[in-house]
Write a protein that holds these residues in place. Structure first.
Motif, PDB file in Angstrom:
ATOM      1  N   GLN A   1       6.828  -1.204  -6.513  1.00 15.37           N
ATOM      2  CA  GLN A   1       6.782  -0.384  -5.303  1.00 15.37           C
ATOM      3  C   GLN A   1       7.264   1.020  -5.674  1.00 15.37           C
ATOM      4  N   LYS A   2       6.318   1.888  -5.988  1.00 10.32           N
ATOM      5  CA  LYS A   2       6.651   3.264  -6.353  1.00 10.32           C
ATOM      6  C   LYS A   2       7.073   4.049  -5.108  1.00 10.32           C
ATOM      7  N   PRO A   3       7.657   5.249  -5.297  1.00 14.02           N
ATOM      8  CA  PRO A   3       8.032   6.059  -4.133  1.00 14.02           C
ATOM      9  C   PRO A   3       6.871   6.242  -3.156  1.00 14.02           C
ATOM     10  N   TYR A   4       7.189   6.054  -1.869  1.00 14.75           N
ATOM     11  CA  TYR A   4       6.270   6.200  -0.746  1.00 14.75           C
ATOM     12  C   TYR A   4       5.224   5.091  -0.685  1.00 14.75           C
ATOM     13  N   GLN A   5       5.491   4.010  -1.361  1.00 20.60           N
ATOM     14  CA  GLN A   5       4.696   2.798  -1.204  1.00 20.60           C
ATOM     15  C   GLN A   5       5.485   1.796  -0.363  1.00 20.60           C
TER      16      GLN A   5
ATOM     17  N   GLY B   1       0.825  -1.204   0.000  1.00 20.43           N
ATOM     18  CA  GLY B   1       0.000   0.000   0.000  1.00 20.43           C
ATOM     19  C   GLY B   1       0.856   1.249   0.000  1.00 20.43           C
ATOM     20  N   GLU B   2       0.237   2.385   0.272  1.00 21.41           N
ATOM     21  CA  GLU B   2       0.915   3.678   0.311  1.00 21.41           C
ATOM     22  C   GLU B   2       0.870   4.248   1.716  1.00 21.41           C
ATOM     23  N   ILE B   3       1.919   4.985   2.091  1.00 21.66           N
ATOM     24  CA  ILE B   3       1.927   5.640   3.394  1.00 21.66           C
ATOM     25  C   ILE B   3       1.002   6.863   3.355  1.00 21.66           C
ATOM     26  N   PRO B   4       0.566   7.352   4.521  1.00 22.84           N
ATOM     27  CA  PRO B   4      -0.329   8.517   4.568  1.00 22.84           C
ATOM     28  C   PRO B   4       0.315   9.776   3.975  1.00 22.84           C
TER      29      PRO B   4
ATOM     30  N   CYS C   1       6.286  14.810   4.698  1.00 20.54           N
ATOM     31  CA  CYS C   1       7.397  14.981   5.632  1.00 20.54           C
ATOM     32  C   CYS C   1       8.685  14.418   5.041  1.00 20.54           C
ATOM     33  N   PHE C   2       8.629  13.224   4.490  1.00 20.56           N
ATOM     34  CA  PHE C   2       9.821  12.630   3.879  1.00 20.56           C
ATOM     35  C   PHE C   2      10.261  13.415   2.640  1.00 20.56           C
TER      36      PHE C   2
END
Length: 293
Positions: A256-260, A85-88, A94-95
């Motif tokens: 897995q794309k960035p922030y996934q 999944g993806e992060i909030p 923030c990252f």
């Protein structure tokens, strides 16, 4: 060879099934031409351990039948399912503000954390808030910041015996493998929890895995090997035996794309990460726990 219903996938990625691909199995690394890695001032062809097996490159979309076979159901837990999944959004922002995706080497990744202490603290708080509901009311802990070169087909390598400041070309890559320690056995590997790995780099990376628990892989080997040979199989050498006897068992690849992220019990099945096709430094953050949702 058809995939079995064993390790499942719980997919919350925006791309859905399009983020998954499957191939026709594995080959010994000696029969596989590794891609050239050229980054900064280094250029090399990755070398593998003698017993290493690698994925074939004949990737295709999964059929409807295959998707049904691996789709998670209510029996999912922390060791029989890969979660993606993806992060909030707030954590993602923030990252992004820390700027890790702009880093060109490992030192710069840590320099960016040190240069933004308030953002780093906030990212840690937000990570804890994100992970807490997934933790099964069990403890979880930060494990590492992983850094890999781009365009490396299978990234895992044991660097503990290499000297400080080693060149990437000195690595001996593991091939598709299972993680673990001396405490683990084929029978109990599933009891050691799992990990979450979040892509913090600029490029897409991949999780490659065989959707069989170590127990199931051992059971399949028990139908192929004589008792004397089967007795030699253990948690350390089971990949060598399995891929030698089941080279046509498919490997699944998850984009897995960035922030996934992915959550996976990497002690309990064969897998590796991949940065093949990437041009920027690969950065990920890893926590250990017993995550699921």
């Amino acid at each position: 060879m058809k995939i079995k219903r064993n390790i499942m996938v719980h997919n919350s990625l925006p791309d859905g099934a399009n983020a998954l691909m499957i191939n026709s199995g594995t080959v010994h690394h000696s029969h596989h031409k590794a891609a050239l890695v050229s980054y900064l001032d280094e250029e090399f062809i990755p070398e593998y351990l003698d017993h290493a097996y690698v994925n074939k490159r004949d990737w295709r979309n999964l059929t409807a039948e295959e998707l049904i076979c691996i789709t998670a159901d209510d029996t999912r837990n922390d060791h029989n399912t890969v979660y993606v999944g993806e992060i909030p959004e707030e954590l993602k922002t923030c990252f992004k503000n820390i700027g890790l995706e702009k880093s060109v080497d490992r030192d710069e990744v840590f320099d960016r954390f040190e240069a933004t202490p308030q953002l780093t603290l906030r990212a840690t708080q937000l990570l804890n808030e994100f992970l807490e509901p997934l933790s099964n009311d069990k403890n979880f802990k930060f494990h590492c910041i992983g850094v890999n070169y781009p365009n490396v087909e299978l990234v895992a390598a044991n660097t503990t015996m290499l000297p400080k400041g080693f060149k990437q070309a000195e690595k001996k890559f593991l091939g598709i493998h299972n993680d673990g320690t001396q405490l683990m056995t084929i029978e109990n590997a599933h009891t050691f929890g799992n990990r979450i790995s979040i892509n913090l780099g600029k490029d897409t990376r991949y999780l490659l895995f065989v959707n069989l628990s170590l127990k199931e892989a051992y059971n399949m080997l028990s139908e192929k090997l004589a008792a004397e040979e089967l007795a030699k199989v253990n948690v350390s050498n089971i990949p060598k035996y399995f891929f030698a006897h089941f080279p046509d068992y498919p490997v699944i690849r998850i984009q897995q794309k960035p922030y996934q992220y992915y959550i996976a019990a990497t002690d309990n099945f064969f897998h590796d990460g991949s940065t093949l096709g990437g041009t920027h430094l690969d950065v990920c953050i890893v926590y250990f726990g017993s995550f699921q949702y």
